[in-house]
Design an enzyme around this catalytic site. Structure first.
Site, short mmCIF file in Angstrom:
data_model
loop_
_atom_site.label_atom_id
_atom_site.label_comp_id
_atom_site.label_asym_id
_atom_site.label_seq_id
_atom_site.Cartn_x
_atom_site.Cartn_y
_atom_site.Cartn_z
CG PHE A 83 -22.51 -10.64 24.74
CD1 PHE A 83 -23.45 -10.90 23.74
CD2 PHE A 83 -23.06 -10.41 25.99
CE1 PHE A 83 -24.64 -10.68 23.90
CE2 PHE A 83 -24.55 -10.57 26.15
CZ PHE A 83 -25.50 -10.75 25.04
CG ASN B 283 -6.40 9.29 1.97
OD1 ASN B 283 -7.28 8.96 2.23
ND2 ASN B 283 -5.30 8.45 2.13
CG HIS C 214 -28.62 -13.29 26.72
ND1 HIS C 214 -29.35 -12.75 25.67
CD2 HIS C 214 -28.53 -12.28 27.62
CE1 HIS C 214 -29.45 -11.42 25.79
NE2 HIS C 214 -28.81 -11.14 27.03
CG HIS D 52 -1.75 -1.23 1.28
ND1 HIS D 52 -1.36 -2.43 1.81
CD2 HIS D 52 -3.08 -1.42 1.00
CE1 HIS D 52 -2.36 -3.28 1.68
NE2 HIS D 52 -3.42 -2.82 1.23
CG LEU E 201 -8.69 -0.91 8.41
CD1 LEU E 201 -9.58 -0.51 7.19
CD2 LEU E 201 -7.29 -0.25 8.49
CG ASP F 123 -10.11 8.53 4.60
OD1 ASP F 123 -10.50 9.66 5.46
OD2 ASP F 123 -9.59 8.42 3.93
CG ASP G 242 -31.32 -13.48 30.12
OD1 ASP G 242 -32.09 -12.89 30.46
OD2 ASP G 242 -29.98 -13.22 30.59
CD GLU H 27 -20.26 -6.20 24.64
OE1 GLU H 27 -20.25 -5.54 23.74
OE2 GLU H 27 -21.31 -6.08 25.59
C1 LIG Z 1 -11.47 -4.74 9.64
C2 LIG Z 1 -10.94 -4.57 8.36
N1 LIG Z 1 -11.70 -4.52 7.39
C3 LIG Z 1 -11.20 -4.27 5.98
C4 LIG Z 1 -9.84 -4.32 5.90
C5 LIG Z 1 -9.44 -4.08 4.52
N2 LIG Z 1 -8.87 -2.88 4.14
C6 LIG Z 1 -7.55 -2.43 4.40
S1 LIG Z 1 -7.41 -0.83 3.99
C7 LIG Z 1 -8.93 -0.89 3.76
C8 LIG Z 1 -9.41 0.83 3.25
C9 LIG Z 1 -8.84 1.69 4.31
O1 LIG Z 1 -8.90 3.04 4.03
P1 LIG Z 1 -7.90 4.19 4.58
O2 LIG Z 1 -7.75 3.90 5.88
O3 LIG Z 1 -8.53 5.37 4.11
O4 LIG Z 1 -6.58 4.15 4.02
P2 LIG Z 1 -6.09 4.48 2.56
O5 LIG Z 1 -6.86 4.03 1.47
O6 LIG Z 1 -6.09 6.03 2.88
O7 LIG Z 1 -4.73 4.10 2.50
C10 LIG Z 1 -9.71 -1.75 3.75
C11 LIG Z 1 -11.07 -1.69 3.36
C12 LIG Z 1 -9.14 -4.36 6.95
N3 LIG Z 1 -7.77 -4.24 7.05
N4 LIG Z 1 -9.55 -4.49 8.00
MG LIG Z 2 -8.04 6.84 3.34
#
Ligand SMILES: Cc1ncc(C[n+]2csc(CCOP(=O)(O)OP(=O)(O)O)c2C)c(N)n1
Ligand SMILES: [Mg+2]
Length: 666
Positions: A433, A185, A469, A27, A116, A155, A465, A407
């Protein structure tokens, strides 16, 4: 910005772009766009690349883990001992530069990121740990714990729910030394963020109680530096600095989604070289850039030396606190705790969650650096450490955490707390959970962090529950997760042994604990350490049948064994509190507990049968539940779903029958 700084930033950009190009994978966009803020941030950080583990360092979390080449470039240039060859083998087998930053694999990486959003929650945990440790150890003139926690997010992280949970809590807690830079960005994989993410992030964070600043141009390092200074000065609110950047700035792919996760390609790289007037060979670091970083290092060394001097004085001025500091950083539990008879004192029938609450409080007597809590279920999970206070904006010394109903963030925050050092982190909710926190548990495992997951209400024994649960597939799912110890103790003693192992392990543990009372058995105990052991053997010689179970169902197999023995069927009772540990035993031990020659076997567990297939063999059977539960009193559910002594006895006889038929000559 000085020319040399500009040149250092350009170096970062090219290292990232070239490494992705060479790997033909990775990336490049975010590292190129965020290089100015990254350098500005790292330059002023309190850290010592020559001693990456220095306790006094600021923490940095690259929450946008896919931008790993940004971090690797920084680690290389700042002198963390990541050679250029490693950047050249980005994403390759055996390299120190895996696709996403991995804690424990690459020196200087504070936490594993890539999924992420979790990095943000890790950062919240790091900041909470710093705050509590500071409250516990700092004295007038001796700020031995005093660091900022920085996170860099894209983002993507900010769209994730876990980030929202974590920053909401951080705002509530007023974590003033948490500072997040948002590389805005406005590009993610599918295109512009206006496809799915149009809220005013700044306003959202303000509502969470954060101080928000905007930097209009990601190239403006002076504005970024000022914003960082402002954020540092605000000690009562966490800070978000929203920096408008351009993905892959200065390349033909700027502001395009294709810059996110594809190599730039030879043509775009060539154009990038022209834009930045860069004539260096790939992976070359100009001498003056090297000198610039060497000079920075001199400053870091001085800072570190100054800290060491203060710490040495502290040691003299407060020898008791120093001893405590050492104890708090000890991984193993004290022997005095292990020898305390109260660990094994329960004699009355008791729910293992109650036992767990008693044990946690007992452990806290010896181990004051427990740090954890529940996602609003402490009265049910029995996790409150009595008299130890609650961590909050006004009380950083509290050992208990009200995580709120969050959680996933709770578990990811515990990873941050554990990674910071100085604490044993634990968290709690209902076992069902774990689905809400599983991705963070997975990272606990990947990072070998001994976070303890106190998961109560571990079966249909939850009762009224109802199915939402009542965990069914959870134990199997957790056991299938590599690097996790799943304990389901049958009584108080097994619970105690489980805890002792969990806090000392080099991996996370899940304790699955009952809501309902369980008997105490005379025969349970140290065998727990082996994960599975004979608690009661056949009266006369080799068993005809083996009954095995975990947790609450051990009671059933005890009773079934009595009935079978009364009928002359020699029966062995095996308690299996931790299948993961049992699997780790040597072949001889396993053979001694589950001899190959005894083919009639029954496994009993109020959960899906998945976990047990490998122990029952071809002729064995299970008494399990492979469908969802129902809402009714627990006793009724156990009966209706076949968890009765009669059913276990019948299952044992059926298995014996199968073995007999199979042995018949054809
Ligand atoms: C939980 C999760 N879902 C999906 C992804 C796959 N993924 C990696 S980067 C990305 C997009 C991230 O966008 P951004 O944070 O804006 O990074 P940029 O495109 O600006 O490098 C996705 C969907 C991941 N790594 N983790
Ligand atoms: Mg981005």
């Amino acid at each position: 910005m000085s020319t040399i700084e500009q040149k250092a930033i350009t170096t970062i950009r090219f290292l990232a772009a070239e490494a992705v190009q060479k790997a033909n994978s990775g990336h490049p966009g975010l590292p190129i766009g965020a290089a100015p803020m990254a350098l500005t941030l790292w330059k002023q950080m309190k850290h010592d690349p020559k001693d990456a583990d220095w306790a006094g360092r600021d923490r940095f979390v690259l929450s946008a883990g896919h931008a790993s080449m940004l971090e690797y470039s920084l680690l290389h240039l700042f002198g963390y001992g990541l050679p250029i060859e490693e950047l050249k083998s980005f994403r390759q087998w055996g390299s120190k530069t895996p696709g996403h930053p991995e804690f424990g694999h690459t020196v200087g990486v504070e936490t594993t990121t890539g999924p992420l959003g979790q990095g943000i929650a890790n950062a919240v945990g790091l900041a909470m740990a710093e705050a509590r440790l500071a409250a516990e150890f700092n004295r007038e003139g001796f700020p031995i714990v005093d660091n900022y926690t920085y996170a860099l997010t894209g983002d993507g992280c900010l769209m994730e729910g876990v980030a929202a949970e974590a920053v909401s809590l951080a705002g509530h807690l007023g974590l003033g030394k948490l500072i997040m830079l948002y590389d805005r960005n406005e590009i993610t994989i599918e295109g512009n963020t206006n496809l799915a993410f149009t809220e005013d992030v700044g306003k959202r964070f303000e509502a969470y109680g954060w101080t928000v600043q905007h930097v209009a141009d990601g190239e403006d390092t002076a504005a970024i530096a000022t914003a960082i200074d402002n954020a540092k000065a605000d000690k009562t609110h966490p800070s978000l600095i929203i920096v408008r950047t351009e993905i892959a700035h200065g390349t033909p792919k700027a502001n395009s989604a294709s810059a996110h996760g594809e190599p730039l390609g030879a043509d775009a790289l060539k154009a990038m070289r022209e834009f930045y007037q860069w004539n260096e060979e790939p992976f070359a670091v100009p001498e003056d850039v090297k000198a610039y970083f060497a000079e920075l290092q001199a400053g870091y060394s001085k800072q570190h030396a100054a800290y060491d001097a203060v710490f040495a004085e502290y040691k003299k001025a407060y020898p008791d606190l120093y001893t405590k500091w050492v104890a708090w950083h000890e991984k193993m539990l004290p022997d005095a705790l292990k020898n305390d008879p109260r660990l094994f004192a329960s004699t009355e029938p008791k729910a293992t969650r109650i036992v767990s609450g008693e044990l946690l409080n007992l452990i806290a007597e010896y181990v004051p650096n427990l740090f954890g809590g529940s996602a609003d279920l402490a009265p049910s999970n029995k996790t409150e450490l009595k008299g130890k206070g609650f961590f909050g904006a006004e009380n950083h010394a509290g050992a208990n955490i009200h995580f709120g109903i969050r959680e996933f963030a709770m578990a990811a925050i515990c990873n941050g707390i554990q990674l910071y050092g100085g604490f044993h982190a634990y968290c709690a909710t209902f076992l069902v959970f774990t689905d809400y926190l599983k991705p963070a548990l997975r990272l606990s495992a990947i990072m070998h962090q001994p976070v303890v997951y106190v998961m109560t209400h571990d079966s249909i024994g939850v009762g009224e529950d109802g199915p939402t649960h009542q965990p069914i597939e959870h134990l199997a799912a957790l056991r299938a997760t590599p690097g996790v110890l799943v304990f389901r103790p049958a009584d108080a003693k097994e619970t105690a042994y489980s805890y002792l192992m969990a806090f000392e392990a080099d991996k996370p543990s899940v304790l699955a604990l009952t809501r309902q009372n369980l008997p105490q058995y005379a025969e349970t105990g140290e065998g727990t350490n082996k994960g599975g052991y004979i608690v009661k053997d056949a009266k006369n010689g080799k068993p005809d049948v083996i009954l095995m179970a975990s947790g609450s169902e051990v009671e059933l197999i005890y009773k079934a064994a009595d009935l079978l023995e009364a009928e002359g069927i020699k029966t062995r009772v095996v308690s299996m509190p931790c299948l993961d540990l049992f699997d780790d035993q040597d072949a001889g031990y396993k053979e001694a507990v589950l001899p190959r020659s005894v083919r009639a076997r029954v496994a009993v567990e109020a959960a899906t049968a998945y976990s047990w297939d490998r122990y029952i063999g071809l002729d064995g059977t299970t008494v399990c539940i492979d469908h969802y539960g129902a809402s009714a009193p627990a006793g009724v559910l156990f009966k209706e779903f076949g968890f009765t002594v009669e059913h276990v006895v019948a299952a044992a006889k059926a298995s014996l029958e199968k073995v007999k038929n199979w042995n018949k000559p054809v």
